[in-house]
Motif scaffolding. Structure first.
Motif, PDB file in Angstrom:
ATOM      1  N   LEU A  41      29.930 -15.695 -58.631  1.00 58.42           N
ATOM      2  CA  LEU A  41      28.579 -15.769 -58.078  1.00 58.42           C
ATOM      3  C   LEU A  41      27.945 -17.130 -58.349  1.00 58.42           C
ATOM      4  O   LEU A  41      27.370 -17.761 -57.451  1.00 58.42           O
ATOM      5  N   ARG A  42      28.063 -17.614 -59.597  1.00 60.01           N
ATOM      6  CA  ARG A  42      27.429 -18.891 -59.950  1.00 60.01           C
ATOM      7  C   ARG A  42      28.068 -20.057 -59.202  1.00 60.01           C
ATOM      8  O   ARG A  42      27.382 -21.009 -58.821  1.00 60.01           O
ATOM      9  N   VAL A  43      29.382 -19.978 -59.000  1.00 60.83           N
ATOM     10  CA  VAL A  43      30.080 -21.047 -58.265  1.00 60.83           C
ATOM     11  C   VAL A  43      29.567 -21.109 -56.827  1.00 60.83           C
ATOM     12  O   VAL A  43      29.294 -22.190 -56.279  1.00 60.83           O
ATOM     13  N   HIS A  44      29.416 -19.938 -56.214  1.00 59.41           N
ATOM     14  CA  HIS A  44      28.958 -19.892 -54.829  1.00 59.41           C
ATOM     15  C   HIS A  44      27.517 -20.394 -54.697  1.00 59.41           C
ATOM     16  O   HIS A  44      27.179 -21.108 -53.745  1.00 59.41           O
ATOM     17  N   LEU A  45      26.660 -20.020 -55.657  1.00 59.75           N
ATOM     18  CA  LEU A  45      25.267 -20.447 -55.573  1.00 59.75           C
ATOM     19  C   LEU A  45      25.115 -21.940 -55.881  1.00 59.75           C
ATOM     20  O   LEU A  45      24.241 -22.605 -55.324  1.00 59.75           O
ATOM     21  N   ALA A  46      25.968 -22.469 -56.769  1.00 58.70           N
ATOM     22  CA  ALA A  46      25.948 -23.911 -57.020  1.00 58.70           C
ATOM     23  C   ALA A  46      26.325 -24.678 -55.757  1.00 58.70           C
ATOM     24  O   ALA A  46      25.731 -25.716 -55.438  1.00 58.70           O
ATOM     25  N   ARG A  47      27.290 -24.144 -55.009  1.00 56.45           N
ATOM     26  CA  ARG A  47      27.683 -24.780 -53.746  1.00 56.45           C
ATOM     27  C   ARG A  47      26.551 -24.669 -52.719  1.00 56.45           C
ATOM     28  O   ARG A  47      26.310 -25.594 -51.939  1.00 56.45           O
ATOM     29  N   LEU A  48      25.841 -23.534 -52.729  1.00 54.44           N
ATOM     30  CA  LEU A  48      24.706 -23.364 -51.820  1.00 54.44           C
ATOM     31  C   LEU A  48      23.634 -24.418 -52.093  1.00 54.44           C
ATOM     32  O   LEU A  48      23.074 -25.003 -51.161  1.00 54.44           O
ATOM     33  N   LEU A  49      23.354 -24.669 -53.371  1.00 52.70           N
ATOM     34  CA  LEU A  49      22.372 -25.694 -53.728  1.00 52.70           C
ATOM     35  C   LEU A  49      22.848 -27.077 -53.305  1.00 52.70           C
ATOM     36  O   LEU A  49      22.066 -27.899 -52.812  1.00 52.70           O
ATOM     37  N   ARG A  50      24.141 -27.325 -53.493  1.00 58.98           N
ATOM     38  CA  ARG A  50      24.698 -28.645 -53.184  1.00 58.98           C
ATOM     39  C   ARG A  50      24.720 -28.904 -51.672  1.00 58.98           C
ATOM     40  O   ARG A  50      24.397 -29.998 -51.217  1.00 58.98           O
ATOM     41  N   THR A  51      25.108 -27.887 -50.884  1.00 59.77           N
ATOM     42  CA  THR A  51      25.229 -28.078 -49.432  1.00 59.77           C
ATOM     43  C   THR A  51      23.896 -27.912 -48.709  1.00 59.77           C
ATOM     44  O   THR A  51      23.753 -28.341 -47.571  1.00 59.77           O
ATOM     45  N   LYS A  52      22.933 -27.220 -49.374  1.00 56.46           N
ATOM     46  CA  LYS A  52      21.596 -26.966 -48.788  1.00 56.46           C
ATOM     47  C   LYS A  52      21.684 -26.126 -47.514  1.00 56.46           C
ATOM     48  O   LYS A  52      20.790 -26.198 -46.638  1.00 56.46           O
ATOM     49  N   ASP A  53      22.732 -25.307 -47.364  1.00 57.10           N
ATOM     50  CA  ASP A  53      22.837 -24.432 -46.192  1.00 57.10           C
ATOM     51  C   ASP A  53      21.653 -23.467 -46.170  1.00 57.10           C
ATOM     52  O   ASP A  53      21.418 -22.728 -47.123  1.00 57.10           O
ATOM     53  N   GLY A  54      20.915 -23.476 -45.071  1.00 52.22           N
ATOM     54  CA  GLY A  54      19.792 -22.563 -44.937  1.00 52.22           C
ATOM     55  C   GLY A  54      18.588 -22.918 -45.781  1.00 52.22           C
ATOM     56  O   GLY A  54      17.685 -22.082 -45.947  1.00 52.22           O
ATOM     57  N   ALA A  55      18.535 -24.134 -46.353  1.00 52.36           N
ATOM     58  CA  ALA A  55      17.396 -24.520 -47.190  1.00 52.36           C
ATOM     59  C   ALA A  55      16.110 -24.464 -46.368  1.00 52.36           C
ATOM     60  O   ALA A  55      16.078 -24.905 -45.215  1.00 52.36           O
ATOM     61  N   ASP A  56      15.039 -23.914 -46.958  1.00 48.43           N
ATOM     62  CA  ASP A  56      13.783 -23.753 -46.233  1.00 48.43           C
ATOM     63  C   ASP A  56      12.584 -24.331 -46.973  1.00 48.43           C
ATOM     64  O   ASP A  56      11.438 -24.067 -46.623  1.00 48.43           O
ATOM     65  N   VAL A  57      12.840 -25.124 -48.016  1.00 47.22           N
ATOM     66  CA  VAL A  57      11.764 -25.808 -48.718  1.00 47.22           C
ATOM     67  C   VAL A  57      12.345 -27.072 -49.344  1.00 47.22           C
ATOM     68  O   VAL A  57      13.539 -27.109 -49.696  1.00 47.22           O
ATOM     69  N   ALA A  58      11.535 -28.114 -49.434  1.00 50.09           N
ATOM     70  CA  ALA A  58      11.980 -29.379 -50.036  1.00 50.09           C
ATOM     71  C   ALA A  58      10.971 -29.801 -51.100  1.00 50.09           C
ATOM     72  O   ALA A  58       9.785 -29.453 -51.038  1.00 50.09           O
ATOM     73  N   PHE A  59      11.469 -30.562 -52.088  1.00 44.87           N
ATOM     74  CA  PHE A  59      10.628 -31.037 -53.178  1.00 44.87           C
ATOM     75  C   PHE A  59      10.783 -32.550 -53.299  1.00 44.87           C
ATOM     76  O   PHE A  59      11.907 -33.064 -53.337  1.00 44.87           O
ATOM     77  N   LYS A  60       9.661 -33.230 -53.385  1.00 41.72           N
ATOM     78  CA  LYS A  60       9.643 -34.681 -53.560  1.00 41.72           C
ATOM     79  C   LYS A  60       9.355 -34.972 -55.027  1.00 41.72           C
ATOM     80  O   LYS A  60       8.283 -34.651 -55.547  1.00 41.72           O
ATOM     81  N   VAL A  61      10.342 -35.572 -55.710  1.00 39.42           N
ATOM     82  CA  VAL A  61      10.204 -35.895 -57.130  1.00 39.42           C
ATOM     83  C   VAL A  61      10.491 -37.384 -57.272  1.00 39.42           C
ATOM     84  O   VAL A  61      11.652 -37.816 -57.195  1.00 39.42           O
ATOM     85  N   GLY A  62       9.443 -38.171 -57.491  1.00 39.76           N
ATOM     86  CA  GLY A  62       9.633 -39.614 -57.518  1.00 39.76           C
ATOM     87  C   GLY A  62      10.117 -40.098 -56.168  1.00 39.76           C
ATOM     88  O   GLY A  62       9.507 -39.808 -55.124  1.00 39.76           O
ATOM     89  N   ASP A  63      11.244 -40.798 -56.154  1.00 42.97           N
ATOM     90  CA  ASP A  63      11.804 -41.315 -54.905  1.00 42.97           C
ATOM     91  C   ASP A  63      12.866 -40.396 -54.314  1.00 42.97           C
ATOM     92  O   ASP A  63      13.473 -40.727 -53.295  1.00 42.97           O
ATOM     93  N   GLU A  64      13.117 -39.253 -54.944  1.00 39.05           N
ATOM     94  CA  GLU A  64      14.185 -38.363 -54.488  1.00 39.05           C
ATOM     95  C   GLU A  64      13.612 -37.083 -53.898  1.00 39.05           C
ATOM     96  O   GLU A  64      12.534 -36.620 -54.288  1.00 39.05           O
TER      97      GLU A  64
END
Length: 673
Positions: free
Chosen positions: A169-192
């Motif tokens: 489960l953790r491996v799959h969710l880490a990949r989800l975070l990395r690939t941003k598939d279906g991401a629906d919110v973004a965060f601006k932190v400094g220049d990133e």
């Protein structure tokens, strides 16, 4: 392969952590056979303790660290049966596979015999192996003891055919975070900028849940007061329940920011993980600071434990947990106190001392106090004996031992400080295990430095040089303190609650007469078929309601439970076999490799005359050769099994749907004659 094993229902289970702070001190202070007893920890209505032997439990184990488990005596209670496991933990708190030792069978506590008490692993880990490993850090390491208290013991035949991989489960969710598939919110932190998923953030943090609800989809949220690496680590923890690799970073600085972020977003377990990480990366902490952090740590743990029992009504579509009844994890810290200090002896007129004092003659420094004992340094400019001719010798002497102390244990470093911060490489000596008594008061450094090397170096200036003695005295006690541990990962529980309460769901499934709400990003992370259907170009990716054909609602509900928790729901044995058969078909349909193996393993373990034929048909139709071999092995193992299967209704279905299988079965039986 069949094996007969004594098995029983697990009545209660739990684990206890033992952290040894000051390993070298315990090794120096304690003889072979001496042990330290951990704090008591309750499991199954009894109090258990761990014994730690730094120099082995007996002479034949003197090169090893020994551990044992025992239960506190209770004259009113019957003997208790349990199985147990000891694990050496790495610096991240995970068991080191080569140092995990389990009881070979269920044991009775207290143990029988003249030395009734506990059961031991006398050769848990070789001291030299531990000392040369990365698992010993800042002179400390940790051990985990798992205890399963058993009941209803009996003889059972178990068959295991498949090696089911660890939960992913953790491996799959880490990949989800990395690939941003279906991401629906973004965060601006400094220049990133970091993409994420609202449902994951809301499930893991009540603050994120409240903040994100006020923003429209696909908007960018500005994060102030936090560096980008710390926010990235926070997201990694939210998705995986673990800290990311911090190689090349200022680990304490990042962890302190993460700890502040855990407070800010109320991620209770992350606060505990950060505290544990800081404890492991900080060698020394002011005593008052330690006390303050301990009180904070205890409060955080209480908050986390309270969060494990939400006072909320169980949702309609929730499934029973497969977790075995367990106790809250506990921990002990074995701590050796020490007092340290140093003394600098300045030699003025070195050449004159060399001329005036013969070999074996010395000049003593002034006395100084460390650890309640009185010390002095003896300086031999021409060596202390024939063997040290050509050298300067130094002896450290304990001139007065504190009242009530028979043996002084200490760590000594004698060095030649120069005019810079470095030490002269040939005369910086450290002795970790030093013992002083009333009859043995001196520690010798007979060949401290060659006179010719000192005289040609920059360390001798204006006919003067300095000798520094760093001294750490171990107090004659080994304290055992209760400690608080990082609770087990909460990610599956949080996702299970998110599924059950349907919070933030963005897709629904109509299965028969029932409707199930779910989250596209979780389904996409766990199944490539769901990913293609829900976040890819297929038509379902825009639909709010997806119809599922050819599957029972109960099976789809169990499939969702596995997707969100990485475990099967709890059922009876009869229900488990039928559910495993249906879930195996579903796993094939949605290309979920681990679920396929879990279901096949479940079917192998539950094979009987009533299920063998239908399981064989399933294995043949979906091309599962190892499951097929397991059924054939069951049929050929005894004539009674074969007769019972041939008489079952499932066999008629097998011959009708897979006629070729009967020919193969006949050939297998003929080969056994």
């Amino acid at each position: 392969m069949k094996t007969c094993t004594i098995v029983g229902r697990v009545q209660a289970k739990g684990h206890h952590f033992v952290r040894i702070d000051g390993y070298s001190h315990t090794k120096a202070m304690m003889a072979t056979g001496d042990h330290v007893l951990s704090c008591g920890f309750p499991i199954g209505g009894r109090i258990w303790r761990v014994k730690y032997y730094p120099n082995g439990s007996a002479k034949e184990h003197a090169d090893w660290i020994s551990v044992s488990l025992l239960v506190d005596p209770d004259t009113k209670a019957a003997a208790v049966k349990a199985r147990f496991r000891f694990s050496l933990l790495d610096t991240g708190g995970e068991p080191v596979p080569e140092y995990v030792t389990s009881s070979s069978e269920i044991r009775t506590f207290p143990s029988p015999g003249p030395k009734a008490g506990g059961w031991a692993f006398p050769r848990f880990v070789k001291r030299l192996d531990l000392e040369n490993s990365a698992h010993l850090k800042d002179d400390g390491f940790a051990i985990r003891c798992d205890v399963d208290v058993m009941s209803d013991l009996g003889l059972h035949v178990e068959e295991t055919f498949l090696d089911v991989p660890e939960p992913d489960l953790r491996v799959h969710l880490a990949r989800l975070l990395r690939t941003k598939d279906g991401a629906d919110v973004a965060f601006k932190v400094g220049d990133e900028t970091f993409g994420a998923h609202r449902c994951m953030l809301a499930a893991r943090s009540p603050v994120f849940k409240a903040e994100i609800s006020g923003h429209k989809a696909d908007t960018c949220v500005n994060i102030d007061g936090m560096d980008a690496p710390a926010f990235q680590a926070l997201l990694h923890f939210i998705y995986t329940d673990s800290l990311p690799d911090m190689a090349g970073q200022d680990v304490p600085a990042v962890v302190r920011q993460l700890s502040a972020a855990a407070d800010r977003y109320q991620v209770a377990r992350l606060k505990l993980v950060c505290e544990d990480k800081l404890n492991k990366t900080t060698a020394t902490v002011d005593q008052r600071q330690r006390h303050h952090r301990h009180r904070w740590f205890m409060g955080t743990c209480l908050e986390f434990v309270n969060s494990l029992h939400p006072r909320r009504q169980q949702p309609q579509h929730s499934l029973p947990s497969t977790a075995t009844p367990s106790s809250t994890p506990s921990a002990s810290a074995i701590v050796v106190s020490e007092t340290s200090g140093h003394h600098v002896l300045k030699i003025e007129g070195y050449s004159r001392t060399k001329m005036m004092l013969q070999r074996g003659q010395h000049v003593a420094s002034g006395e100084f106090q460390v650890g309640g004992h009185t010390w002095r340094i003896k300086y031999y400019p021409n060596g202390c004996d024939q063997g040290s001719a050509g050298y300067i010798s130094m002896h450290l002497e304990c001139t007065m031992v504190a009242t009530g102390v028979d043996v002084v244990h200490a760590k000594v470093k004698l060095s030649l400080p120069g005019h810079a911060t470095e030490y002269f490489p040939l005369c910086a000596f450290t002795k970790d295990k030093c013992t002083f008594t009333k009859h043995d008061t001196s520690l010798s450094f007979d060949r401290f430095v060659k006179r010719s090397e000192l005289e040609s170096s920059s360390y001798l200036r204006d006919d003067c040089f300095n000798v520094r003695c760093d001294l750490a005295v171990f107090m004659n006690e080994v304290r055992v303190e209760p400690a608080v541990v990082v609770p087990p990962p909460a990610l599956p529980r949080h996702l299970s609650q998110m599924l059950s309460y349907q919070e933030g769901s963005d897709v629904s499934f109509k299965v028969g007469r029932e409707t199930f709400a779910a989250h596209r990003c979780i389904l996409a992370a766990r199944s490539p078929v769901f990913k293609a259907e829900l976040v890819g170009p297929m038509k379902e990716n825009k639909m709010r309601l997806v119809h599922i054909e050819d599957m029972d609602a109960a099976v789809f509900q169990a499939l969702l439970h596995f997707i969100y928790t990485d475990e099967l729901p709890t059922t009876t044995r009869k229900e488990a076999t039928a559910m495993a058969q249906h879930l195996l078909v579903a796993a094939d349909r949605y290309d979920m490799e681990r679920l396929k193996l879990v279901c096949q393993d479940k079917l192998c373990r539950h094979l009987d005359a009533a299920t063998a034929a239908t399981t064989l048909a399933l294995a043949e139709q979906h091309q599962y050769p190892r499951l097929k071999e397991a059924v054939f092995a069951f049929l050929c193992s005894s004539p009674a099994n074969l007769r019972a299967v041939l008489a079952s209704d499932g066999y008629e279905h097998l011959t009708a749907s897979c006629p070729s299988i009967t020919k193969e079965l006949v050939a297998r039986l003929a080969a056994t004659l």
